[in-house]
Design a protein around this motif. Structure first.
Motif, short mmCIF file in Angstrom:
data_model
loop_
_atom_site.label_atom_id
_atom_site.label_comp_id
_atom_site.label_asym_id
_atom_site.label_seq_id
_atom_site.Cartn_x
_atom_site.Cartn_y
_atom_site.Cartn_z
N THR A 123 12.05 29.63 -24.34
CA THR A 123 11.26 30.64 -23.53
C THR A 123 10.08 30.92 -24.17
O THR A 123 9.05 31.34 -23.35
CB THR A 123 12.10 31.84 -23.14
OG1 THR A 123 12.26 32.38 -24.43
CG2 THR A 123 13.56 31.73 -22.53
N SER A 124 9.56 30.54 -25.16
CA SER A 124 8.73 30.86 -25.95
C SER A 124 7.70 29.64 -25.73
O SER A 124 6.31 29.48 -26.23
CB SER A 124 8.59 31.16 -27.23
OG SER A 124 9.54 32.28 -27.50
N SER A 125 8.19 28.53 -25.23
CA SER A 125 7.25 27.42 -25.02
C SER A 125 6.99 27.23 -23.46
O SER A 125 6.71 28.27 -22.98
CB SER A 125 8.08 26.00 -25.29
OG SER A 125 7.26 25.06 -25.49
N SER A 126 6.83 26.14 -23.24
CA SER A 126 6.55 25.92 -21.42
C SER A 126 7.25 24.72 -20.94
O SER A 126 7.53 23.75 -21.69
CB SER A 126 4.94 25.77 -21.35
OG SER A 126 4.56 24.43 -21.89
N TRP A 127 7.32 24.46 -19.74
CA TRP A 127 8.07 23.51 -19.10
C TRP A 127 7.42 22.07 -19.25
O TRP A 127 8.05 21.39 -19.52
CB TRP A 127 8.33 23.91 -17.35
CG TRP A 127 9.30 24.88 -17.27
CD1 TRP A 127 9.16 26.26 -16.71
CD2 TRP A 127 10.65 24.80 -17.48
NE1 TRP A 127 10.26 26.78 -16.58
CE2 TRP A 127 11.34 26.05 -17.20
CE3 TRP A 127 11.52 23.78 -18.03
CZ2 TRP A 127 12.61 26.16 -17.11
CZ3 TRP A 127 12.93 24.05 -17.75
CH2 TRP A 127 13.52 25.47 -17.54
#
Length: 286
Positions: A123-127
């Motif tokens: 959740t701290s990254s991006s899709w």
């Protein structure tokens, strides 16, 4: 130094020691990061800065011992390290006993920890990054599991233990990844627990050397990568942990001898631990 200043200093060192104990306890459990504990207790920035400064320790030696100690915050690192060693020693015997008597439940607990960490770090990254580097990370995790199962990992040879120590140190300063998890994937977790409890210098010396080299060599590089491409790094880590979950699937590791509800309960407990730590970390940032 006055008595009041001395008492204040001792109090600060005692509080720091307790933080170190908590970090040591966390690092014995794969999936719980000592770095997370450092962040929650408010010493993460000082810890990372102190470790990064050690890479230039040789060049600063000429300024004298007192200046050297102050510049590299050696009292802070010494007290924290002592606390971590005490915490790790306190839990190592317990974990070793559980691995011998309840391997299925231990595997289930670890699985819940890592699965929750995958969600937390992801959740701290991006899709966009998860769909690219995340997939690469999954492949690397599966590959690590394949080599571990095939017996390619070189047991407890000094070189292997040294590399394990270096990789564990690198994982320790990454967000959301524990050094114990890396040792678990390399097949070194239980051997290092046994070495730690028996004070086996034949394994502890190369492991400690690997830890030191790992911290000195990678602390600044990792800090730079996280500053420049944080989401990309986190996506790769997320995928790696997700792919590595196959190595922690409890059924086949003793869980078939335990009631399914017991295994599910410890999975949930492991995930809950990560959830609580994540919640406290978010609260500390606000």
């Amino acid at each position: 130094m006055t008595d009041a200043v001395r008492r204040a200093t001792l109090g600060q060192h005692a509080a720091l020691f307790v933080r170190g104990v908590a970090m040591g306890l966390a690092e014995i459990v794969p999936g719980v990061s000592g770095g997370t504990i450092a962040f929650i207790t408010g010493i993460y920035d000082e810890l990372v800065g102190s470790l990064a400064s050690l890479s230039s320790a040789v060049s600063s030696w000429r300024s004298g011992w007192s200046a050297f100690v102050r510049r590299h915050n050696l009292p802070f690192l010494a007290v924290l390290t002592a606390g971590m060693a005490a915490g790790a020693a306190g839990l190592a015997h317990v974990m070793l006993s559980l691995l011998e008597t309840q391997p299925g439940l231990v595997a289930g607990f670890f699985f819940g920890l890592i699965a929750a960490s995958v969600v937390h770090v992801g959740t701290s990254s991006s899709w966009r990054w998860l769909a690219t580097l995340g997939v690469v990370g999954v492949a690397l995790g599966l590959l690590m599991g394949f080599f571990a199962d095939s017996g390619t990992v070189l047991g407890t040879a000094p070189a292997t233990v040294f590399v394990g120590g270096a990789l564990a140190a690198t994982a320790w300063i990454l967000p959301g990844v524990s050094g114990a998890f890396v040792l678990l994937l390399m097949g070194l977790y239980k051997p290092m627990l046994e070495a730690f409890t028996a004070f086996d210098l034949g394994l502890l010396v190369p492991f400690a050397a690997g830890l030191a080299i790992g911290l000195l060599a990678f602390s600044k590089l990792l800090a730079w990568l996280l500053a420049k491409a944080r989401r990309a790094v986190l996506a790769l880590l997320t995928g790696f942990m997700a792919g590595s979950l196959t190595e922690l699937w409890p059924w086949g590791r003793g869980a078939e001898h335990v009631h399914v509800l017991g295994v599910v309960a410890v999975m949930v407990a492991g995930a809950t631990v990560v959830g609580i730590l994540a919640y406290v970390a978010r609260a500390a940032r606000t």
